[in-house]
Motif scaffolding. Sequence first.
Motif, PDB file in Angstrom:
ATOM      1  N   VAL A 122       5.941 -21.808  13.500  1.00 54.97           N
ATOM      2  CA  VAL A 122       4.861 -22.235  13.504  1.00 54.97           C
ATOM      3  C   VAL A 122       3.597 -21.217  13.650  1.00 54.97           C
ATOM      4  CG1 VAL A 122       3.280 -23.682  15.173  1.00 54.97           C
ATOM      5  CG2 VAL A 122       5.538 -24.399  14.635  1.00 54.97           C
ATOM      6  N   VAL A 123       4.064 -20.197  14.378  1.00 56.48           N
ATOM      7  CA  VAL A 123       3.136 -18.890  14.268  1.00 56.48           C
ATOM      8  C   VAL A 123       2.812 -18.249  12.910  1.00 56.48           C
ATOM      9  CG1 VAL A 123       2.523 -16.439  15.268  1.00 56.48           C
ATOM     10  CG2 VAL A 123       3.278 -18.548  16.901  1.00 56.48           C
ATOM     11  N   TRP A 124       3.869 -18.124  12.583  1.00 58.41           N
ATOM     12  CA  TRP A 124       3.838 -17.532  11.051  1.00 58.41           C
ATOM     13  C   TRP A 124       3.168 -18.461  10.004  1.00 58.41           C
ATOM     14  CZ3 TRP A 124       3.685 -12.509  10.888  1.00 58.41           C
ATOM     15  CH2 TRP A 124       4.518 -11.865  11.583  1.00 58.41           C
ATOM     16  N   LEU A 125       3.501 -19.846  10.309  1.00 57.09           N
ATOM     17  CA  LEU A 125       2.958 -20.741   9.483  1.00 57.09           C
ATOM     18  C   LEU A 125       1.420 -20.765   9.563  1.00 57.09           C
ATOM     19  CD1 LEU A 125       3.241 -23.181   7.533  1.00 57.09           C
ATOM     20  CD2 LEU A 125       3.379 -24.836   9.373  1.00 57.09           C
ATOM     21  N   ALA A 126       1.105 -20.727  10.753  1.00 55.44           N
ATOM     22  CA  ALA A 126      -0.553 -20.691  10.928  1.00 55.44           C
ATOM     23  C   ALA A 126      -1.094 -19.420  10.455  1.00 55.44           C
ATOM     24  CB  ALA A 126      -0.742 -20.737  12.593  1.00 55.44           C
ATOM     25  N   ALA A 127      -0.570 -18.422  10.420  1.00 53.44           N
ATOM     26  CA  ALA A 127      -1.049 -17.400  10.102  1.00 53.44           C
ATOM     27  C   ALA A 127      -1.237 -17.165   8.462  1.00 53.44           C
ATOM     28  CB  ALA A 127      -0.367 -15.788  10.677  1.00 53.44           C
ATOM     29  N   PHE A 128      -0.307 -17.544   7.977  1.00 56.20           N
ATOM     30  CA  PHE A 128      -0.288 -17.191   6.285  1.00 56.20           C
ATOM     31  C   PHE A 128      -0.410 -18.558   5.635  1.00 56.20           C
ATOM     32  CE2 PHE A 128       2.002 -13.730   7.970  1.00 56.20           C
ATOM     33  CZ  PHE A 128       1.663 -12.415   6.994  1.00 56.20           C
ATOM     34  N   GLY A 129       0.086 -19.756   6.227  1.00 58.32           N
ATOM     35  CA  GLY A 129      -0.175 -21.164   5.642  1.00 58.32           C
ATOM     36  C   GLY A 129      -1.788 -21.531   5.704  1.00 58.32           C
ATOM     37  N   SER A 130      -2.437 -21.217   6.829  1.00 62.78           N
ATOM     38  CA  SER A 130      -3.821 -21.534   6.973  1.00 62.78           C
ATOM     39  C   SER A 130      -4.609 -21.131   5.568  1.00 62.78           C
ATOM     40  CB  SER A 130      -4.446 -21.139   8.043  1.00 62.78           C
ATOM     41  OG  SER A 130      -3.986 -21.636   9.336  1.00 62.78           O
ATOM     42  N   PRO A 131      -4.612 -19.874   5.089  1.00 60.61           N
ATOM     43  CA  PRO A 131      -5.479 -19.301   3.890  1.00 60.61           C
ATOM     44  C   PRO A 131      -5.052 -20.178   2.713  1.00 60.61           C
ATOM     45  CG  PRO A 131      -3.925 -17.514   4.680  1.00 60.61           C
ATOM     46  CD  PRO A 131      -4.069 -18.613   5.950  1.00 60.61           C
ATOM     47  N   VAL A 132      -3.642 -20.291   2.494  1.00 64.78           N
ATOM     48  CA  VAL A 132      -3.265 -21.073   1.488  1.00 64.78           C
ATOM     49  C   VAL A 132      -3.637 -22.388   1.491  1.00 64.78           C
ATOM     50  CG1 VAL A 132      -1.054 -22.135   0.176  1.00 64.78           C
ATOM     51  CG2 VAL A 132      -1.152 -19.451   1.324  1.00 64.78           C
ATOM     52  N   ALA A 133      -3.513 -23.277   2.488  1.00 67.60           N
ATOM     53  CA  ALA A 133      -3.945 -24.662   2.781  1.00 67.60           C
ATOM     54  C   ALA A 133      -5.552 -24.870   2.657  1.00 67.60           C
ATOM     55  CB  ALA A 133      -3.798 -25.217   4.051  1.00 67.60           C
ATOM     56  N   ARG A 134      -6.304 -23.737   3.024  1.00 65.90           N
ATOM     57  CA  ARG A 134      -7.982 -23.855   2.755  1.00 65.90           C
ATOM     58  C   ARG A 134      -7.960 -23.688   1.205  1.00 65.90           C
ATOM     59  NH1 ARG A 134      -7.876 -20.483   7.634  1.00 65.90           N
ATOM     60  NH2 ARG A 134      -8.796 -21.994   9.201  1.00 65.90           N
ATOM     61  N   ARG A 135      -7.031 -22.928   0.593  1.00 70.51           N
ATOM     62  CA  ARG A 135      -7.630 -22.521  -0.777  1.00 70.51           C
ATOM     63  C   ARG A 135      -6.993 -23.691  -1.818  1.00 70.51           C
ATOM     64  NH1 ARG A 135      -7.832 -17.611  -3.780  1.00 70.51           N
ATOM     65  NH2 ARG A 135      -7.114 -17.840  -5.812  1.00 70.51           N
ATOM     66  N   ILE A 136      -5.757 -24.465  -1.396  1.00 73.25           N
ATOM     67  CA  ILE A 136      -5.374 -25.595  -2.420  1.00 73.25           C
ATOM     68  C   ILE A 136      -5.407 -26.972  -2.020  1.00 73.25           C
ATOM     69  CG2 ILE A 136      -3.733 -23.515  -3.507  1.00 73.25           C
ATOM     70  CD1 ILE A 136      -1.446 -24.808  -2.164  1.00 73.25           C
ATOM     71  N   GLY A 137      -5.510 -27.167  -0.734  1.00 74.67           N
ATOM     72  CA  GLY A 137      -5.933 -28.533  -0.251  1.00 74.67           C
ATOM     73  C   GLY A 137      -4.385 -28.905   0.299  1.00 74.67           C
ATOM     74  N   THR A 138      -4.466 -30.251   1.037  1.00 73.89           N
ATOM     75  CA  THR A 138      -3.238 -30.729   1.561  1.00 73.89           C
ATOM     76  C   THR A 138      -2.285 -31.100   0.708  1.00 73.89           C
ATOM     77  OG1 THR A 138      -4.834 -31.624   3.346  1.00 73.89           O
ATOM     78  CG2 THR A 138      -2.565 -32.651   3.088  1.00 73.89           C
ATOM     79  N   ALA A 139      -2.479 -31.799  -0.455  1.00 74.27           N
ATOM     80  CA  ALA A 139      -1.644 -32.096  -1.177  1.00 74.27           C
ATOM     81  C   ALA A 139      -0.624 -31.246  -1.720  1.00 74.27           C
ATOM     82  CB  ALA A 139      -1.998 -33.228  -2.236  1.00 74.27           C
ATOM     83  N   ARG A 140      -1.478 -30.208  -2.382  1.00 75.47           N
ATOM     84  CA  ARG A 140      -0.735 -28.915  -3.158  1.00 75.47           C
ATOM     85  C   ARG A 140       0.060 -28.089  -2.221  1.00 75.47           C
ATOM     86  NH1 ARG A 140      -4.717 -27.167  -7.907  1.00 75.47           N
ATOM     87  NH2 ARG A 140      -5.018 -29.396  -8.890  1.00 75.47           N
ATOM     88  N   PHE A 141      -0.580 -28.305  -0.755  1.00 77.52           N
ATOM     89  CA  PHE A 141       0.149 -27.203   0.163  1.00 77.52           C
ATOM     90  C   PHE A 141       1.289 -27.932   0.583  1.00 77.52           C
ATOM     91  CE2 PHE A 141       1.020 -26.785   4.724  1.00 77.52           C
ATOM     92  CZ  PHE A 141       0.899 -25.210   4.870  1.00 77.52           C
ATOM     93  N   LEU A 142       1.552 -29.187   0.746  1.00 74.15           N
ATOM     94  CA  LEU A 142       2.916 -29.812   1.179  1.00 74.15           C
ATOM     95  C   LEU A 142       3.786 -29.797  -0.184  1.00 74.15           C
ATOM     96  CD1 LEU A 142       1.466 -33.204   2.827  1.00 74.15           C
ATOM     97  CD2 LEU A 142       2.446 -30.955   3.820  1.00 74.15           C
ATOM     98  N   ALA A 143       3.191 -29.680  -1.393  1.00 77.91           N
ATOM     99  CA  ALA A 143       4.052 -29.931  -2.427  1.00 77.91           C
ATOM    100  C   ALA A 143       4.828 -28.340  -2.763  1.00 77.91           C
ATOM    101  CB  ALA A 143       3.408 -30.057  -3.832  1.00 77.91           C
ATOM    102  N   LEU A 144       3.925 -27.366  -2.326  1.00 76.32           N
ATOM    103  CA  LEU A 144       4.499 -26.005  -2.349  1.00 76.32           C
ATOM    104  C   LEU A 144       5.538 -25.664  -1.261  1.00 76.32           C
ATOM    105  CD1 LEU A 144       4.201 -23.243  -3.558  1.00 76.32           C
ATOM    106  CD2 LEU A 144       2.522 -22.554  -2.088  1.00 76.32           C
ATOM    107  N   ALA A 145       5.220 -26.316  -0.165  1.00 75.71           N
ATOM    108  CA  ALA A 145       6.026 -26.100   0.944  1.00 75.71           C
ATOM    109  C   ALA A 145       7.517 -26.776   0.816  1.00 75.71           C
ATOM    110  CB  ALA A 145       5.479 -26.561   2.346  1.00 75.71           C
ATOM    111  N   LEU A 146       7.406 -28.049   0.067  1.00 70.26           N
ATOM    112  CA  LEU A 146       8.540 -28.739  -0.421  1.00 70.26           C
ATOM    113  C   LEU A 146       9.291 -27.630  -1.294  1.00 70.26           C
ATOM    114  CD1 LEU A 146       8.903 -32.522  -1.055  1.00 70.26           C
ATOM    115  CD2 LEU A 146       9.702 -30.913  -2.766  1.00 70.26           C
ATOM    116  N   VAL A 147       8.746 -27.261  -2.494  1.00 68.54           N
ATOM    117  CA  VAL A 147       9.496 -26.775  -3.368  1.00 68.54           C
ATOM    118  C   VAL A 147      10.085 -25.455  -2.831  1.00 68.54           C
ATOM    119  CG1 VAL A 147       9.112 -25.348  -5.547  1.00 68.54           C
ATOM    120  CG2 VAL A 147       8.038 -27.363  -5.302  1.00 68.54           C
ATOM    121  N   CYS A 148       9.369 -24.639  -1.912  1.00 66.25           N
ATOM    122  CA  CYS A 148       9.921 -23.490  -1.267  1.00 66.25           C
ATOM    123  C   CYS A 148      11.017 -23.748  -0.592  1.00 66.25           C
ATOM    124  CB  CYS A 148       8.941 -22.818  -0.375  1.00 66.25           C
ATOM    125  SG  CYS A 148       7.523 -22.115  -1.455  1.00 66.25           S
ATOM    126  N   ALA A 149      10.994 -24.848   0.335  1.00 62.91           N
ATOM    127  CA  ALA A 149      12.114 -25.333   0.990  1.00 62.91           C
ATOM    128  C   ALA A 149      13.217 -25.532   0.336  1.00 62.91           C
ATOM    129  CB  ALA A 149      11.907 -26.785   1.968  1.00 62.91           C
TER     130      ALA A 149
END
Length: 278
Positions: A122-149
């Motif tokens: 969760v700490v690393w998600l907050a640090a690196f996921g936050s700028p990604v989420a701000r850049r691409i928005g919620t839907a694309r963030f979740l899609a990218l997280a799903l593909v990476c998983a």
Amino acid sequence: MLPDPSAGPPPPRREPAFNLPTVVLVSGALLFAIHAFLGFLDPQASFDVVLRFGFVPAAWTIGLDEEAVRVVAENLVATGAGDIARDLAFARYVLATASDAPWTLVTYALLHGSWLHVGLNVVWLAAFGSPVARRIGTARFLALALVCAVAGALAHWWSHFYEVVPMIGASAAVSGMMAAAARFAFTPGGGLGFASRPAHLLPRLSLVEMLANRPAMVFIGIWFAINLVFGVAATPLGLVDGGIAWEAHIGGFLAGLFLFPLVDSGPRRRDDRANPFA
């Protein structure tokens, strides 16, 4: 209607307690909530949840080829250092309970082995996921997280076809966010450290530009080195109780690195619309 000058200045705006994108905040809360729920279950029930929703490579291998069960047993006998009968009984229980359903390629990322495990993710998600989420928005963030998983699970399966120990944890998805952030956070003139603009507003680097970007390559090199060292040496040195699925981390990282342009809506340094992977 004009404001009343005698009313004084408006009250200062209250800053939120957690200055994180909503999707990151909710994702972190969900991971903590799921782990807390597993803690309320008895150990057997908790383990059964892990088997049904975690990722068990051998279950997937046998699901595609039933004859592989013989190889699973042979590997346990060849590598077992303790009670072979106990190991075989454990493997039979795991394979009888574990799921090879497609959703386990994703649901494993929602489960964790300890509070330290989920807390670090969760700490690393907050640090690196936050700028990604701000850049691409919620839907694309979740899609990218799903593909990476999914990429992380497939990488782990490819390197552990006959493994009966379930893999759990959001590390592959988090690793993908680290790689995605690296595509824009190291842009010259801003980014990590002394940014002239918020990192998520910086132009994205192409892969060629990343290769010529020393800070970006140092970051990627250190990331791979740490994962390889911990993946190989952490268990023998007693740093962790179980193995670290470093192959899954690499799978998620590479997916985030190469596929981020497909979901990126931010600026680019070069106009190359003909190549969406640049």
